[in-house]
Design an enzyme around this catalytic site. Structure first.
Site, PDB file in Angstrom:
ATOM      1  N   CYS A 284     145.157   2.476 -38.036  1.00 20.11           N
ATOM      2  CA  CYS A 284     145.271   3.890 -38.446  1.00 20.11           C
ATOM      3  C   CYS A 284     145.147   4.850 -37.268  1.00 20.11           C
ATOM      4  O   CYS A 284     144.439   4.559 -36.298  1.00 20.11           O
ATOM      5  CB  CYS A 284     144.179   4.229 -39.434  1.00 20.11           C
ATOM      6  SG  CYS A 284     144.132   3.138 -40.848  1.00 20.11           S
TER       7      CYS A 284
ATOM      8  N   ARG B 272     150.292   1.449 -32.682  1.00 21.71           N
ATOM      9  CA  ARG B 272     149.065   0.833 -33.176  1.00 21.71           C
ATOM     10  C   ARG B 272     149.308  -0.001 -34.436  1.00 21.71           C
ATOM     11  O   ARG B 272     148.479  -0.818 -34.799  1.00 21.71           O
ATOM     12  CB  ARG B 272     148.024   1.911 -33.471  1.00 21.71           C
ATOM     13  CG  ARG B 272     147.662   2.727 -32.242  1.00 21.71           C
ATOM     14  CD  ARG B 272     146.736   3.831 -32.614  1.00 21.71           C
ATOM     15  NE  ARG B 272     145.481   3.304 -33.115  1.00 21.71           N
ATOM     16  CZ  ARG B 272     144.445   2.988 -32.370  1.00 21.71           C
ATOM     17  NH1 ARG B 272     144.501   3.140 -31.068  1.00 21.71           N
ATOM     18  NH2 ARG B 272     143.346   2.523 -32.906  1.00 21.71           N
TER      19      ARG B 272
ATOM     20  N   TRP C  64     147.109   2.141 -42.072  1.00 20.06           N
ATOM     21  CA  TRP C  64     147.275   0.696 -42.208  1.00 20.06           C
ATOM     22  C   TRP C  64     146.462   0.329 -43.445  1.00 20.06           C
ATOM     23  O   TRP C  64     145.253   0.511 -43.473  1.00 20.06           O
ATOM     24  CB  TRP C  64     146.728  -0.006 -40.967  1.00 20.06           C
ATOM     25  CG  TRP C  64     146.666  -1.493 -41.075  1.00 20.06           C
ATOM     26  CD1 TRP C  64     145.708  -2.250 -41.681  1.00 20.06           C
ATOM     27  CD2 TRP C  64     147.608  -2.423 -40.561  1.00 20.06           C
ATOM     28  NE1 TRP C  64     145.983  -3.571 -41.582  1.00 20.06           N
ATOM     29  CE2 TRP C  64     147.145  -3.718 -40.903  1.00 20.06           C
ATOM     30  CE3 TRP C  64     148.791  -2.297 -39.839  1.00 20.06           C
ATOM     31  CZ2 TRP C  64     147.839  -4.867 -40.542  1.00 20.06           C
ATOM     32  CZ3 TRP C  64     149.475  -3.445 -39.486  1.00 20.06           C
ATOM     33  CH2 TRP C  64     148.997  -4.718 -39.834  1.00 20.06           C
TER      34      TRP C  64
ATOM     35  N   ASN D 297     139.934   7.243 -40.476  1.00 20.60           N
ATOM     36  CA  ASN D 297     140.063   5.877 -39.972  1.00 20.60           C
ATOM     37  C   ASN D 297     138.747   5.173 -40.245  1.00 20.60           C
ATOM     38  O   ASN D 297     137.684   5.777 -40.065  1.00 20.60           O
ATOM     39  CB  ASN D 297     140.297   5.863 -38.452  1.00 20.60           C
ATOM     40  CG  ASN D 297     141.665   6.384 -38.074  1.00 20.60           C
ATOM     41  OD1 ASN D 297     142.500   6.629 -38.935  1.00 20.60           O
ATOM     42  ND2 ASN D 297     141.883   6.555 -36.775  1.00 20.60           N
ATOM     43  N   GLY D 298     138.797   3.909 -40.630  1.00 19.46           N
ATOM     44  CA  GLY D 298     137.560   3.169 -40.875  1.00 19.46           C
ATOM     45  C   GLY D 298     137.442   2.770 -42.319  1.00 19.46           C
ATOM     46  O   GLY D 298     138.418   2.812 -43.077  1.00 19.46           O
TER      47      GLY D 298
ATOM     48  N   GLU E 299     148.779 -19.286 -25.339  1.00 21.89           N
ATOM     49  CA  GLU E 299     149.247 -17.899 -25.225  1.00 21.89           C
ATOM     50  C   GLU E 299     150.777 -17.860 -25.299  1.00 21.89           C
ATOM     51  O   GLU E 299     151.348 -16.943 -25.887  1.00 21.89           O
ATOM     52  CB  GLU E 299     148.724 -17.281 -23.918  1.00 21.89           C
ATOM     53  CG  GLU E 299     149.149 -15.843 -23.664  1.00 21.89           C
ATOM     54  CD  GLU E 299     148.630 -14.827 -24.682  1.00 21.89           C
ATOM     55  OE1 GLU E 299     147.838 -15.173 -25.564  1.00 21.89           O
ATOM     56  OE2 GLU E 299     149.050 -13.663 -24.584  1.00 21.89           O
TER      57      GLU E 299
ATOM     58  N   LYS F  69     152.574 -15.664 -28.082  1.00 23.42           N
ATOM     59  CA  LYS F  69     153.516 -14.614 -27.675  1.00 23.42           C
ATOM     60  C   LYS F  69     154.853 -14.808 -28.364  1.00 23.42           C
ATOM     61  O   LYS F  69     155.439 -13.887 -28.909  1.00 23.42           O
ATOM     62  CB  LYS F  69     153.685 -14.726 -26.164  1.00 23.42           C
ATOM     63  CG  LYS F  69     153.714 -13.592 -25.249  1.00 23.42           C
ATOM     64  CD  LYS F  69     152.625 -12.676 -25.048  1.00 23.42           C
ATOM     65  CE  LYS F  69     151.813 -12.258 -26.210  1.00 23.42           C
ATOM     66  NZ  LYS F  69     150.491 -11.862 -25.912  1.00 23.42           N
TER      67      LYS F  69
ATOM     68  N   GLU G  61     154.701 -14.119 -32.136  1.00 22.25           N
ATOM     69  CA  GLU G  61     154.484 -12.690 -32.417  1.00 22.25           C
ATOM     70  C   GLU G  61     155.773 -11.884 -32.295  1.00 22.25           C
ATOM     71  O   GLU G  61     156.066 -11.064 -33.149  1.00 22.25           O
ATOM     72  CB  GLU G  61     153.456 -12.104 -31.437  1.00 22.25           C
ATOM     73  CG  GLU G  61     152.016 -12.425 -31.753  1.00 22.25           C
ATOM     74  CD  GLU G  61     151.057 -11.857 -30.716  1.00 22.25           C
ATOM     75  OE1 GLU G  61     150.048 -11.287 -31.103  1.00 22.25           O
ATOM     76  OE2 GLU G  61     151.323 -11.985 -29.495  1.00 22.25           O
TER      77      GLU G  61
ATOM     78  N   HIS H  72     148.748 -37.777 -31.643  1.00 22.85           N
ATOM     79  CA  HIS H  72     147.837 -37.901 -32.785  1.00 22.85           C
ATOM     80  C   HIS H  72     148.306 -37.095 -33.984  1.00 22.85           C
ATOM     81  O   HIS H  72     147.506 -36.765 -34.854  1.00 22.85           O
ATOM     82  CB  HIS H  72     146.424 -37.466 -32.377  1.00 22.85           C
ATOM     83  CG  HIS H  72     145.836 -38.329 -31.316  1.00 22.85           C
ATOM     84  ND1 HIS H  72     145.611 -39.687 -31.497  1.00 22.85           N
ATOM     85  CD2 HIS H  72     145.454 -38.069 -30.036  1.00 22.85           C
ATOM     86  CE1 HIS H  72     145.099 -40.198 -30.387  1.00 22.85           C
ATOM     87  NE2 HIS H  72     145.003 -39.231 -29.481  1.00 22.85           N
TER      88      HIS H  72
ATOM     89  N   LYS I 255     148.090  -3.130 -33.118  1.00 20.17           N
ATOM     90  CA  LYS I 255     147.605  -3.222 -31.738  1.00 20.17           C
ATOM     91  C   LYS I 255     146.095  -3.414 -31.700  1.00 20.17           C
ATOM     92  O   LYS I 255     145.595  -4.257 -30.973  1.00 20.17           O
ATOM     93  CB  LYS I 255     148.006  -1.956 -30.964  1.00 20.17           C
ATOM     94  CG  LYS I 255     147.624  -1.973 -29.489  1.00 20.17           C
ATOM     95  CD  LYS I 255     148.399  -3.026 -28.732  1.00 20.17           C
ATOM     96  CE  LYS I 255     147.989  -3.161 -27.291  1.00 20.17           C
ATOM     97  NZ  LYS I 255     148.420  -4.457 -26.734  1.00 20.17           N
TER      98      LYS I 255
HETATM   99  C1  G6P Z   1     145.475  -7.715 -32.229  1.00 20.65           C
HETATM  100  C2  G6P Z   1     146.635  -7.641 -31.256  1.00 20.65           C
HETATM  101  C3  G6P Z   1     146.516  -8.753 -30.228  1.00 20.65           C
HETATM  102  C4  G6P Z   1     145.171  -8.680 -29.533  1.00 20.65           C
HETATM  103  C5  G6P Z   1     144.013  -8.716 -30.545  1.00 20.65           C
HETATM  104  C6  G6P Z   1     142.670  -8.408 -29.894  1.00 20.65           C
HETATM  105  O1  G6P Z   1     145.594  -8.835 -33.035  1.00 20.65           O
HETATM  106  O2  G6P Z   1     147.850  -7.743 -31.955  1.00 20.65           O
HETATM  107  O3  G6P Z   1     147.555  -8.640 -29.273  1.00 20.65           O
HETATM  108  O4  G6P Z   1     145.045  -9.737 -28.633  1.00 20.65           O
HETATM  109  O5  G6P Z   1     144.215  -7.723 -31.554  1.00 20.65           O
HETATM  110  O6  G6P Z   1     142.673  -7.082 -29.447  1.00 20.65           O
HETATM  111  P1  G6P Z   1     141.718  -6.514 -28.325  1.00 20.65           P
HETATM  112  O7  G6P Z   1     142.044  -5.055 -28.266  1.00 20.65           O
HETATM  113  O8  G6P Z   1     140.307  -6.757 -28.805  1.00 20.65           O
HETATM  114  O9  G6P Z   1     141.997  -7.229 -27.070  1.00 20.65           O
END
Ligand code: G6P
Length: 605
Positions: free
Chosen positions: A2, A27, A73, A99-100, A480, A484, A487, A503, A600
């Protein structure tokens, strides 16, 4: 997640608010709304979907020199026009964006309904609008204060009233609120991204603080109305940081920024005299560090994967047992907090709720926690006992790239420092420093010649399922890489330790299942080659991500990156996989900077 924007001044608020909302799109959100006050009346416009959907229902030139806006959100209630913020009271006299999460919303809602209030939305926020409206306080700020005193949970809020159309009341408890100071106009936002186009002079509210913001200035106070004096500071970001410039997407811009980000990470932190590292804000003496028996690293998403790498690197360099755990798992298992353990929290945004709660759990039990954080002054950064900032600049693309790389550099620096306090020889420290200094140029080399990565991406973009395999330090690289790829391209990708392949997952390897093998030129090279042979024997296409001089006859594609020392190789191998994920997403025409269903910063559970 949000986002909040607000404006009060001499200009029409709507264009400024809409532009602010667009700046917050990165975000992640699923509805948007705006409230404007004019001629003692509020006008509300709300729409499910993107900010463009809201734009479409706005009148051509909406009037009003004060307003608040929001991207939501969904948490309480589905994404819909009615659940979008701002939320008004029954008489539409006041409007609230929030927000929250209001944890005691059900109890408050029952109480309000018993007194005759009719709720229109399924949100927790609407409770706040009715509570403010019911207050008999003499002014809006006092009404907001009295309502907030009844709220349990986290909030960043902004409130306007049709009958007091010269002020925005904002308040913070656990969710960021920033006031931007202009020339006879003022801005509010939950994220500096929405402000920098207008001003860099900002005031960060602390938890428990309320501000009355008018065109002429602001007054801050506590929830109990005790005045708090605050002076504006210059926000450590520039407008350019929030623009794509010549790049097609923020993701590729941020990938390209990595050589500079690594240079900034190293700046002032290399101790060439003692072949060690130094930090400004770790708040740990060498005496305290020598007593550390264990290190536990926590984070979510890419931050957690960086933590897996960090645990490995620190354990190798400093010979301190180290492990990583997702912050969300850690906080819910009533963890034992040992006096000899140093906890490290990793977060780009410094806002991720699970990571914040893990930090608070550690501190509540008397543990010591340092942060590796990008967002300066963020909630997690402030909750930690010390730590290091990445100074990577704002990361706008939802998927993490430059902050992941900078975090890995941060772990190498910590490993060097902890190691040199313990058993790491000066010569080994010197070698690591030289390798760190070479990193920016090596990343540039990868960015300058992406032909092999693009060929591999063209091949992988046709796949439905993929595996990423690696061993030791190569495994977080594989993790990662798979994260990536899924995502941004939505290709199903899983990472496995190469040794685990036989396995289970080998059963699924077919000519349609490409396998990316992280194959550094290290002590485990032969073992990795055997795993690749197992894939090849099942006709699984192999993309070998490797170093100059490595011969992998079984591979269908080779991506070769410059060699560093083993502790830093994951950084360079990782950059190649970022580019590969980006190229796949580009071929598949995905919404690269805002992948579906992702946000984000995840500020809810
Ligand atoms: C979300 C984002 C990720 C990120 C994670 C942790 O899921 O989409 O890309 O790694 O949050 O976020 P932070 O701000 O704590 O690194």
């Amino acid at each position: 997640m949000c986002g909040i924007v607000g404006y009060v001044g001499r200009q029409d608020a709507a264009p400024i608010l809409m532009e602010g909302l667009k700046r917050l799109e990165y975000r992640g959100y699923d509805s948007a709304g705006i409230a404007l006050a004019r001629s003692k009346k509020l006008k509300l416009f709300k729409a499910q979907g993107k900010v463009q959907a809201l734009e479409a229902i706005l009148p051509e030139q909406p009037k009003g020199q004060i307003g608040i806006a929001h991207t939501r959100w969904a948490t309480h209630g589905e994404p819909s026009d009615v659940n979008a913020h701002p939320h008004p009271d029954g008489a539409e006299r006041i409007a609230v964006v929030h927000n929250g999460i209001i944890e005691n919303a059900p109890a408050l809602k029952a109480e309000l309904e018993a007194s005759g209030v009719v709720f229109r939305s399924d949100t927790d926020t609407e409770v706040l609008a009715h509570l403010i409206a019911q207050s008999d306080a003499p002014n809006l700020a006092d009404a907001v204060r009295s309502a907030l005193r009844r709220i349990q949970g986290a909030y960043g809020v902004a409130v306007i009233a049709g009958d007091q159309p010269d002020q925005i009341i904002v308040a913070r408890n656990g969710s960021p609120v920033i006031v931007g100071v202009g020339n006879r106009e003022m801005f509010v936002a939950s994220d500096a991204a929405a402000l920098v186009r207008h001003t860099q002079q900002v005031v960060y509210l602390n938890d428990g603080e309320v501000a009355t913001v008018t065109a002429e200035g602001f007054e801050t106070s506590t929830l109990d109305a005790a005045p708090v004096h605050k002076t504006p500071v210059t926000a450590p970001v520039a407008q350019d940081d929030y623009d794509k410039g010549a790049h097609e997407h923020f993701m590729v811009k941020e990938i390209a920024e990595q050589p500079d980000a690594v240079e900034r990470m190293l700046q002032g932190r290399l101790d060439l005299r003692f072949n060690s590292a130094h930090f400004g804000g770790l708040n740990l003496t060498p005496r305290e560090l020598i007593d550390i028996e264990r290190i536990k690293i926590l984070g979510c998403g890419s931050a957690y994967i960086s933590a897996c790498n960090g645990a490995y690197v620190i354990e190798q360099l400093a010979r301190i047992p180290a492990s990583a755990e997702p912050a969300s798992e850690f906080r819910y298992r009533n963890p034992v907090i040992e006096p000899g353990t140093l906890y490290i929290a990793v977060s780009q945004s410094g806002e991720t709720l699970d990571t914040l709660m893990a930090v608070e759990e550690i501190k509540r039990k008397g543990g010591r926690v340092i942060g590796i954080i990008n967002a300066v002054g963020s909630t997690i950064a402030r909750a930690c006992d010390g730590g290091l900032y990445l100074h990577a600049g704002p990361e706008i693309s939802v998927v993490s790239t430059k902050t992941f790389t900078s975090t890995l550099v941060g772990f190498a620096l910590l490993g060097l420092y902890f190691g040199r306090i313990r058993d790491l020889a000066p010569t080994a420290g010197e070698k690591l420093i030289k390798a760190l200094q070479a990193l920016p140029e090596q990343i540039r080399q990868i960015l300058d010649d992406t032909a092999a990565i693009e060929t591999a991406a063209t091949f992988c973009a046709k796949a439905r399922d993929m595996y990423f395999i690696g061993r030791g330090l190569g495994f977080p690289v594989a993790q990662e890489g798979a994260l990536k790829l899924k995502e941004v391209s939505y290709i199903h990708a899983e990472a496995y330790p190469a040794s685990e392949l036989k396995h289970g997952p080998l059963a699924l390897v077919t000519p349609e299942t490409p396998v990316v093998a992280v194959l550094p030129d290290d002590a485990l090279l032969d073992k990795n080659l055997s795993s690749i042979a197992e894939v090849h024997a099942r006709k699984g296409p192999v993309i070998a991500l490797t170093h100059p001089g490595v011969v992998c006859a079984a591979a269908d594609h080779h991506v070769v990156v410059p060699k560093s020392v083993p502790e830093l190789d994951p950084i360079l191998l990782g950059v190649a996989l970022q580019i590969m994920a980006y190229r796949c997403a580009l071929i598949l025409e995905r919404d690269i900077d805002q992948p579906r269903n992702l946000a984000k910063s995840v500020t809810v559970e």
